[in-house]
Design a protein around this motif. Sequence first.
Motif, PDB file in Angstrom:
ATOM      1  N   THR A  53      39.060  44.356  45.961  1.00 35.91           N
ATOM      2  CA  THR A  53      38.210  43.807  44.910  1.00 35.91           C
ATOM      3  C   THR A  53      37.268  44.882  44.386  1.00 35.91           C
ATOM      4  N   GLY A  54      37.003  44.833  43.114  1.00 31.04           N
ATOM      5  CA  GLY A  54      36.064  45.768  42.500  1.00 31.04           C
ATOM      6  C   GLY A  54      36.432  46.010  41.052  1.00 31.04           C
ATOM      7  N   GLU A  91      35.324  48.272  39.334  1.00 31.09           N
ATOM      8  CA  GLU A  91      35.385  49.725  39.103  1.00 31.09           C
ATOM      9  C   GLU A  91      36.746  50.317  39.435  1.00 31.09           C
ATOM     10  N   ASP A 106      35.774  41.960  40.045  1.00 27.12           N
ATOM     11  CA  ASP A 106      34.706  41.149  40.651  1.00 27.12           C
ATOM     12  C   ASP A 106      34.448  39.913  39.800  1.00 27.12           C
ATOM     13  N   GLY A 131      33.116  43.842  48.255  1.00 30.59           N
ATOM     14  CA  GLY A 131      32.448  42.587  47.887  1.00 30.59           C
ATOM     15  C   GLY A 131      31.885  41.766  49.019  1.00 30.59           C
ATOM     16  N   ASP A 150      29.005  40.822  44.660  1.00 29.95           N
ATOM     17  CA  ASP A 150      29.842  40.762  45.859  1.00 29.95           C
ATOM     18  C   ASP A 150      30.534  39.400  45.931  1.00 29.95           C
TER      19      ASP A 150
HETATM   20 MG    MG Z   1      32.592  45.967  45.107  1.00 30.97          MG
END
Ligand code: MG
Length: 407
Positions: A183-184, A186, A226, A250, A257
């Motif tokens: 997860t992210g 970015e 996210d 997260g 998160d």
């Molecule tokens: Mg993250």
Amino acid sequence: MLSVDAHLDNILSVVQPLSSLQLGLMDAHGCVLTEDVVATDPLPGFDNSAVDGYAVRLDDAAAATERSPVVLPVTGDVAAGPASPLRVQPGVCVRIMTGAMMPAGADAVIPVEWTDGGVASVTILQAPGMGANIRCAGEDVVAGETVLPSGTHLGAVQIGLAAAVGRSRLIVRPRPRVVVVSTGTELVEAGQPLTPGRIVDSNSPALTAAAVEAGAIAYRVGIVPDDPRKLAATLEDQLVRADILVTSGGVSVGAYDVVKEVLSRLGTVAFDKIAMQPGMPQGFGTIGPDSTPVFGLPGNPVSALVSFEVFVRPALRKMLGATPFERPRVRAVTSKALTSPKGKRSFLRVLLEVKKGAYVVTPVSGSGSHLLAGLARASALAIVPEEVEKVAAGESVEVLVLERRGR
Ligand code: MG
Ligand code: AMP
């Protein structure tokens, strides 16, 4: 804060070995047997020749020497394959190939190297012993013998032995199926262009590979941004093919998160601070109709992989039915001082070597949880206990062995 041991105990009380099923021989590779494999027939199944040579009656060849060779007529050939009707009568011999069934009457095989290799007749330069070069029926395995007991981990050799005793299917615990999600917002898939502020997703490839190395079947779902709705939808979709779910990122205290938010909602997942470094924030629990275990690992690459080693790998090994759950640990002398925060168990990246017959570890990286290249140089993790803040050079420390490089 929870201790590492308390968190791992909780995980291992939830995660159970998978139910046994019958798999084809090759699918059973890497699995653990839950039946005894019993040979119905002996191995070898019949007396056969261990060499290419000549099947003789011992009496006929017993006098052979280099100075006074024995010459015998060759009455035929036996090759590996169908049983030969040939019988070795007194005063003659039969040419025989490796693996061919011993013809009746013969009680030794002369290797071709001890002869002139003749076809119609053969000159024998050396006398054999009784039974020489005969592989006897049942000398490896006798009929009724348990060749692979329940609990055996099936590596290449065990798969070969199961095949040799005629088994094309085996009852085993299957490999756990692991779904890996990063997860992210970015994150970018490796090989795709990066724009400022973005980083490559290294966790899902690393965790998927680590799951495979632990004996699992791993599915890399890759990146989920996210976004709680997208994450919930992905996890719900993936549940059907997962015995275990692993997410990264997260789980700390940041505003985005989302793993924490979504997993808390989907099941009984708890998020705890574990007294360890790296890897302090950890989520674990179960979700979905089958109470599928789910690990919410921290996002920093080193934290994610160390968490995998400490918590996920033992869980996978338990599901697989393998023992021991954990990798080997040894005690090693440290060549440099090690430091560790008070109250936390540290897992320090070290190179493990044998020097003058003793295990020696040398730190190879700083302690930053983003220092993935440092972890790649390590062959082991030195474990500094919670109550210890410093290990002086020359003192010993417990070491979790990751691989055997450098030994
Ligand atoms: Mg993250
Ligand atoms: P998080 O746990 O989501 O707060 O992430 C902690 C740190 O790890 C941040 O610097 C993230 O950018 C980084 N990170 C999170 N997920 C990954 C990933 N899949 N691959 C590489 N770095 C990551």
